[in-house]
Design a protein around this motif. Sequence first.
Motif, PDB file in Angstrom:
ATOM      1  N   PRO A 190       0.821  -1.207   0.000  1.00 56.96           N
ATOM      2  CA  PRO A 190       0.000   0.000   0.000  1.00 56.96           C
ATOM      3  C   PRO A 190       0.861   1.266   0.000  1.00 56.96           C
ATOM      4  CG  PRO A 190       0.058  -0.955   2.194  1.00 56.96           C
ATOM      5  CD  PRO A 190       0.788  -1.911   1.282  1.00 56.96           C
ATOM      6  N   PRO A 191       0.258   2.402  -0.329  1.00 55.54           N
ATOM      7  CA  PRO A 191       0.988   3.672  -0.268  1.00 55.54           C
ATOM      8  C   PRO A 191       1.506   3.928   1.145  1.00 55.54           C
ATOM      9  CG  PRO A 191      -1.114   3.959  -1.382  1.00 55.54           C
ATOM     10  CD  PRO A 191      -1.108   2.577  -0.808  1.00 55.54           C
ATOM     11  N   THR A 192       2.555   4.715   1.235  1.00 51.70           N
ATOM     12  CA  THR A 192       3.095   5.108   2.533  1.00 51.70           C
ATOM     13  C   THR A 192       2.967   6.623   2.679  1.00 51.70           C
ATOM     14  OG1 THR A 192       5.341   5.423   1.684  1.00 51.70           O
ATOM     15  CG2 THR A 192       4.773   3.212   2.498  1.00 51.70           C
ATOM     16  N   LEU A 193       3.368   7.114   3.815  1.00 49.33           N
ATOM     17  CA  LEU A 193       3.262   8.547   4.095  1.00 49.33           C
ATOM     18  C   LEU A 193       3.985   9.386   3.050  1.00 49.33           C
ATOM     19  CD1 LEU A 193       2.304  10.750   6.067  1.00 49.33           C
ATOM     20  CD2 LEU A 193       4.447  10.439   7.297  1.00 49.33           C
ATOM     21  N   PHE A 194       5.170   8.953   2.620  1.00 51.98           N
ATOM     22  CA  PHE A 194       5.967   9.743   1.683  1.00 51.98           C
ATOM     23  C   PHE A 194       5.996   9.174   0.264  1.00 51.98           C
ATOM     24  CE2 PHE A 194       7.732  10.779   5.867  1.00 51.98           C
ATOM     25  CZ  PHE A 194       7.457  12.129   5.862  1.00 51.98           C
ATOM     26  N   ASP A 195       5.297   8.079   0.024  1.00 52.53           N
ATOM     27  CA  ASP A 195       5.220   7.508  -1.318  1.00 52.53           C
ATOM     28  C   ASP A 195       3.763   7.150  -1.594  1.00 52.53           C
ATOM     29  OD1 ASP A 195       5.792   6.415  -3.788  1.00 52.53           O
ATOM     30  OD2 ASP A 195       6.472   4.509  -2.966  1.00 52.53           O
ATOM     31  N   PRO A 196       3.073   7.970  -2.377  1.00 56.92           N
ATOM     32  CA  PRO A 196       1.633   7.797  -2.546  1.00 56.92           C
ATOM     33  C   PRO A 196       1.219   6.667  -3.485  1.00 56.92           C
ATOM     34  CG  PRO A 196       2.385   9.640  -3.853  1.00 56.92           C
ATOM     35  CD  PRO A 196       3.570   9.160  -3.063  1.00 56.92           C
ATOM     36  N   GLY A 197       2.155   5.980  -4.076  1.00 49.63           N
ATOM     37  CA  GLY A 197       1.799   4.948  -5.041  1.00 49.63           C
ATOM     38  C   GLY A 197       1.724   3.563  -4.439  1.00 49.63           C
ATOM     39  N   SER A 198       0.815   2.747  -4.976  1.00 47.25           N
ATOM     40  CA  SER A 198       0.797   1.327  -4.627  1.00 47.25           C
ATOM     41  C   SER A 198       1.930   0.671  -5.404  1.00 47.25           C
ATOM     42  CB  SER A 198      -0.528   0.694  -5.032  1.00 47.25           C
ATOM     43  OG  SER A 198      -1.568   1.232  -4.270  1.00 47.25           O
ATOM     44  N   VAL A 199       2.667  -0.189  -4.743  1.00 46.48           N
ATOM     45  CA  VAL A 199       3.868  -0.791  -5.317  1.00 46.48           C
ATOM     46  C   VAL A 199       3.689  -2.304  -5.395  1.00 46.48           C
ATOM     47  CG1 VAL A 199       6.328  -1.188  -4.868  1.00 46.48           C
ATOM     48  CG2 VAL A 199       5.341   1.052  -4.439  1.00 46.48           C
ATOM     49  N   TYR A 200       4.115  -2.888  -6.506  1.00 44.68           N
ATOM     50  CA  TYR A 200       4.148  -4.349  -6.577  1.00 44.68           C
ATOM     51  C   TYR A 200       5.601  -4.774  -6.390  1.00 44.68           C
ATOM     52  CZ  TYR A 200       6.115  -4.113 -11.277  1.00 44.68           C
ATOM     53  OH  TYR A 200       6.933  -3.858 -12.340  1.00 44.68           O
ATOM     54  N   VAL A 201       5.773  -5.914  -5.757  1.00 45.86           N
ATOM     55  CA  VAL A 201       7.109  -6.487  -5.587  1.00 45.86           C
ATOM     56  C   VAL A 201       6.982  -7.984  -5.825  1.00 45.86           C
ATOM     57  CG1 VAL A 201       6.863  -6.708  -3.070  1.00 45.86           C
ATOM     58  CG2 VAL A 201       9.132  -6.669  -4.068  1.00 45.86           C
ATOM     59  N   GLY A 202       7.916  -8.496  -6.575  1.00 48.11           N
ATOM     60  CA  GLY A 202       7.913  -9.916  -6.883  1.00 48.11           C
ATOM     61  C   GLY A 202       9.324 -10.392  -7.133  1.00 48.11           C
ATOM     62  N   ALA A 203       9.459 -11.678  -7.372  1.00 47.17           N
ATOM     63  CA  ALA A 203      10.790 -12.246  -7.592  1.00 47.17           C
ATOM     64  C   ALA A 203      10.679 -13.460  -8.504  1.00 47.17           C
ATOM     65  CB  ALA A 203      11.425 -12.636  -6.261  1.00 47.17           C
TER      66      ALA A 203
END
Length: 130
Positions: free
Chosen positions: A103-116
């Motif tokens: 989910p977004p954080t206080l200083f990064d408003p974007g939803s982020v995907y992480v995978g490997a």
Amino acid sequence: MTPETAPRRRRTKRVLVAVSVTVGLLSCLWVLWFLSLRVFGDEGALPPKSRLPEVPAGASVVDEGTECASGGCWRQLTLAPAAGQTPEDLAREMGLTEEQSLPPTLFDPGSVYVGARVAEGKLIVHLGYE
């Protein structure tokens, strides 16, 4: 009310009003900044490095870079597992057995995907905006 307490109460009230107005203005500025990043962010935007998962002790970063395609750009880390550890074990330890959405954080408003994914005995971690 004594003559001495009336000025003190007025001063306290002024300070409270000033603090409330300052907090309100800062909150409005933060919301505007947050929304502008969401609205005006482009497909070349990259999540900050702070959103990358922590690399466990023993594993090492072999390569770090960015990749781009028609859907946008993403950060990529190539990790060598610790001695005696498989890339699959490293992915499990990092909680990357399947792609996740952060989910977004206080200083990064974007939803982020992480995978490997595993390739040539290494674990390749990718991170980008959704």
